[in-house]
Enzyme design. Structure first.
Site, short mmCIF file in Angstrom:
data_model
loop_
_atom_site.label_atom_id
_atom_site.label_comp_id
_atom_site.label_asym_id
_atom_site.label_seq_id
_atom_site.Cartn_x
_atom_site.Cartn_y
_atom_site.Cartn_z
N HIS A 179 0.95 -1.09 -0.07
CA HIS A 179 -0.04 -0.05 0.00
C HIS A 179 0.95 1.21 0.21
O HIS A 179 0.84 2.03 0.70
CB HIS A 179 -0.97 -0.04 1.16
CG HIS A 179 -2.10 -0.98 0.96
ND1 HIS A 179 -2.01 -2.38 1.52
CD2 HIS A 179 -3.17 -1.07 0.19
CE1 HIS A 179 -3.04 -2.89 1.13
NE2 HIS A 179 -3.73 -2.30 0.22
N ARG A 212 3.32 3.61 -5.28
CA ARG A 212 3.20 2.88 -6.35
C ARG A 212 1.80 2.39 -6.70
O ARG A 212 1.30 2.33 -7.67
CB ARG A 212 4.19 1.82 -6.68
CG ARG A 212 4.69 1.34 -8.08
CD ARG A 212 5.97 0.22 -8.16
NE ARG A 212 7.20 1.17 -8.20
CZ ARG A 212 7.41 1.81 -9.16
NH1 ARG A 212 7.07 1.76 -10.58
NH2 ARG A 212 8.73 2.67 -9.25
C1 0WF Z 1 -3.94 -12.20 -2.10
C2 0WF Z 1 -5.35 -11.97 -2.48
C3 0WF Z 1 -5.64 -10.69 -3.29
N1 0WF Z 1 -5.35 -10.67 -4.63
C4 0WF Z 1 -5.32 -9.47 -5.27
O1 0WF Z 1 -5.06 -9.35 -6.49
C5 0WF Z 1 -5.73 -8.20 -4.74
C6 0WF Z 1 -5.88 -7.03 -5.09
N2 0WF Z 1 -6.38 -6.37 -4.13
N3 0WF Z 1 -6.26 -7.12 -2.91
C7 0WF Z 1 -6.01 -8.31 -3.25
N4 0WF Z 1 -6.04 -9.43 -2.60
C8 0WF Z 1 -6.82 -6.98 -1.59
C9 0WF Z 1 -5.73 -5.77 -1.00
C10 0WF Z 1 -6.65 -5.17 0.17
C11 0WF Z 1 -7.99 -5.34 -0.11
C12 0WF Z 1 -7.87 -6.25 -1.40
N5 0WF Z 1 -6.22 -11.89 -1.13
C13 0WF Z 1 -7.60 -11.85 -1.31
C14 0WF Z 1 -7.65 -13.06 -0.37
C15 0WF Z 1 -6.26 -13.04 -0.43
O2 0WF Z 1 -8.52 -14.04 -0.59
C16 0WF Z 1 -9.89 -13.84 -0.37
C17 0WF Z 1 -10.52 -14.75 -1.45
C18 0WF Z 1 -11.82 -14.59 -1.75
C19 0WF Z 1 -12.47 -13.70 -0.83
C20 0WF Z 1 -11.98 -12.83 -0.07
C21 0WF Z 1 -10.52 -12.98 0.10
ZN ZN Z 2 -5.66 0.44 -2.47
#
Ligand code: 0WF
Ligand code: ZN
Length: 511
Positions: free
Chosen positions: A243, A246
């Site tokens: 966060h 970039r």
């Molecule tokens: C690693 C994975 C994940 N993958 C992404 O590409 C991405 C982009 N933003 N975020 C992402 N998280 C988060 C950063 C802060 C908020 C959103 N995460 C999501 C989690 C592991 O796994 C899940 C899977 C399904 C539902 C909820 C979480």
């Molecule tokens: Zn963000």
């Protein structure tokens, strides 16, 4: 009783350690570090019989041989973390190089200055991160508050401050005229590769986005004020794995791309475009690298201030308006009070909407209006604005794999930092953040299936042009990670099978 005895299992051996009642946490840690033969790249973890993680401190409770603890030294995943010795050696070599160049040339070249400030800022980072204290540089009362915001940096803060000033100088020196038409066009697409641009260049590109959307003329923004504002935004992002500035750049660039790809300029007012682009820019300001669950569970100042209600997003937004409170950075200062109120309301809505805890509510609302969507309906517009900022925020997987994959590494690194801290503090750990439980494919398949595809499918219904820019690349990413997941499951099954066969053969041989 003046001593206490701790029984623990380490590397398959039952050991015991005796501590005086007045021993310090550092003494206790030293004893366990030695017992586990832990190297500097290891994190110590102590578990109770029931598997709970225990805090290794002077308060660790005495136990018996029958209820021994389990001690593990876990290899840290801190890629890029160097040992102090190496860091010292590097610093030493740079100083030597600097003095040699000074002798020969008179002043150190910019590249050497950059390297020096990178080493210095990296050292500062190590000094400021508590859970990396095992590296040996952490300063409990160190001045690790980023110097960015203090008006008079102390001498030890100067290099971080200096580093920012260097970015500022470079940014101001690079005329926007240097941005070619080719780059300007590329900037409007999700295939734009952020990794090729340094911080000062990203600031120039952000300036291009504001100018090419005609915001300066439309809202009477002086170029100098925009530059001050952008620089302050840069300064208020922290140096953390994901966060960071970039990420802010990428989200803003995706928002900018969506505006062009959907021809949004012909559908919604310019003031609403300004709200979306500025919200994207400010949406993670001063993110500490620990999410809302952590803030709430650890009862941090932010959670207390915002009563556990989206503490981070409320903070990001408050920091944004704090920056704009200074006239020299206030890009909204020449607007009427009605326009200002409209932008403030819009930005608050868009930034708060980036809290993933609100994801289903916002998506369901959007789903219900898509079939009857009307661009002149205020409520419809407001939901669409939130949705587009949200799409921009989580759309790394819509980018080419070479751009998206490093972002996943950064995110997992930030997640693992948090879960390590949570384990040490005895706070709840989300499985998707636990280095012992997640893999890259397992993280992404669920996220793409249950979060990205449903969201992007709805947006594509309203803007069919986005099918090829969002949906198709994300489907390809899902195929890629599903294949990896299948292959790794198959590999595991084969290993299990081999182990089983080995055991059967051994049992047969013994008869
Ligand atoms: C690693 C994975 C994940 N993958 C992404 O590409 C991405 C982009 N933003 N975020 C992402 N998280 C988060 C950063 C802060 C908020 C959103 N995460 C999501 C989690 C592991 O796994 C899940 C899977 C399904 C539902 C909820 C979480
Ligand atoms: Zn963000």
């Amino acid at each position: 009783m003046t001593t206490k005895i701790i029984h623990f299992m380490v590397n398959g051996t039952l050991e015991k350690a005796e501590f005086g009642v007045d021993c310090s946490a550092a003494d206790v840690k030293d004893v366990f570090r030695a017992a586990a033969e832990a190297g500097p790249h290891h994190i110590l973890k102590m578990y109770s019989m029931s598997g709970s993680v225990l805090n290794i401190s002077a308060q660790l409770e005495a136990n018996s041989e029958d209820s021994y603890y389990r001690l593990e030294a876990v290899a840290s995943d801190q890629q890029g973390v160097r040992m102090p010795k190496e860091l010292d050696a590097m610093e030493h070599r740079l100083l030597h190089l600097e003095s040699k160049v000074l002798d020969d040339v008179g002043e150190p070249p910019e590249a050497v200055c950059d390297l020096m400030s990178q080493v210095e800022s990296f050292k500062k980072k190590l000094e400021s991160v508590k859970h990396l204290s095992w590296v040996g540089l952490f300063k409990e009362d160190g001045d690790h508050q980023l110097s960015k915001r203090s008006p008079k940096p102390s001498s030890s803060q100067l290099s971080a401050h200096e580093q920012q000033q260097q970015v500022r100088r470079k940014f101001l020196n690079m005329s926007s005229l240097q941005v070619t038409e080719e780059v300007r066009e590329h900037l409007k697409t999700p295939v734009f590769d952020n990794w090729q641009w340094e911080e000062a260049e990203m600031l120039v590109l952000l300036q291009v986005m504001f100018t090419d959307l005609d915001f300066l003329a439309a809202f009477h923004i002086q170029l100098e004020v925009l530059q001050n504002f952008l620089f302050q935004v840069f300064c208020h992002y922290n140096n953390i794995p994901f966060h960071n500035f970039r990420h802010c750049f990428c989200v803003t660039q995706m928002m900018y791309g969506l505006i062009w790809l959907t021809d949004l300029r012909s559908k919604i007012s310019r003031i609403d475009l300004l709200i979306m682009l500025t919200s994207a820019l400010c949406h993670d300001l001063d993110h500490p690298g620990y999410n809302n669950s952590f803030q709430i569970n650890a009862q941090t100042d932010l959670a207390l201030r915002y009563n556990d209600i989206s503490p981070l997003e409320n903070h990001h937004c408050a920091v944004a308006f704090g920056i704009m409170a200074k006239p020299e950075c206030n890009i909204l200062k020449n607007l009427s009070s009605d326009q200002y109120k409209h932008i403030r309301g819009g930005m608050i809505r868009c930034i708060l909407a980036t809290d993933m805890a609100r994801h289903n509510d916002i998506l369901n609302k959007f789903k219900s209006i898509v079939p009857v969507f009307n661009f002149t309906n205020k409520e419809h517009q407001e939901v669409l604005m939130k949705i587009l900022v949200k799409v921009s925020d989580i759309s790394n997987e819509a980018r080419p794999m070479a751009v998206a994959e490093p972002w996943l590494d950064c995110l997992l690194q930030e997640f693992f930092n948090q879960s390590d801290t949570e384990k040490l503090k005895g706070l709840p750990v989300a499985p998707f953040m636990d280095r012992d439980k997640v893999s890259k494919p397992s993280s992404q398949t669920g996220f793409i299936r249950f979060v990205l595809l449903p969201l992007f499918t709805e947006v594509t219904k309203l803007f069919p042009a986005l099918e090829k820019h969002l949906l198709e690349p994300v489907r390809r990413a899902l195929d890629f990670y599903s294949d990896l997941e299948r292959a790794s499951k198959q590999e595991q099954e084969e290993e299990e099978e081999k182990k089983k066969e080995g055991r059967t053969a051994a049992a047969g041989g013994g008869v």
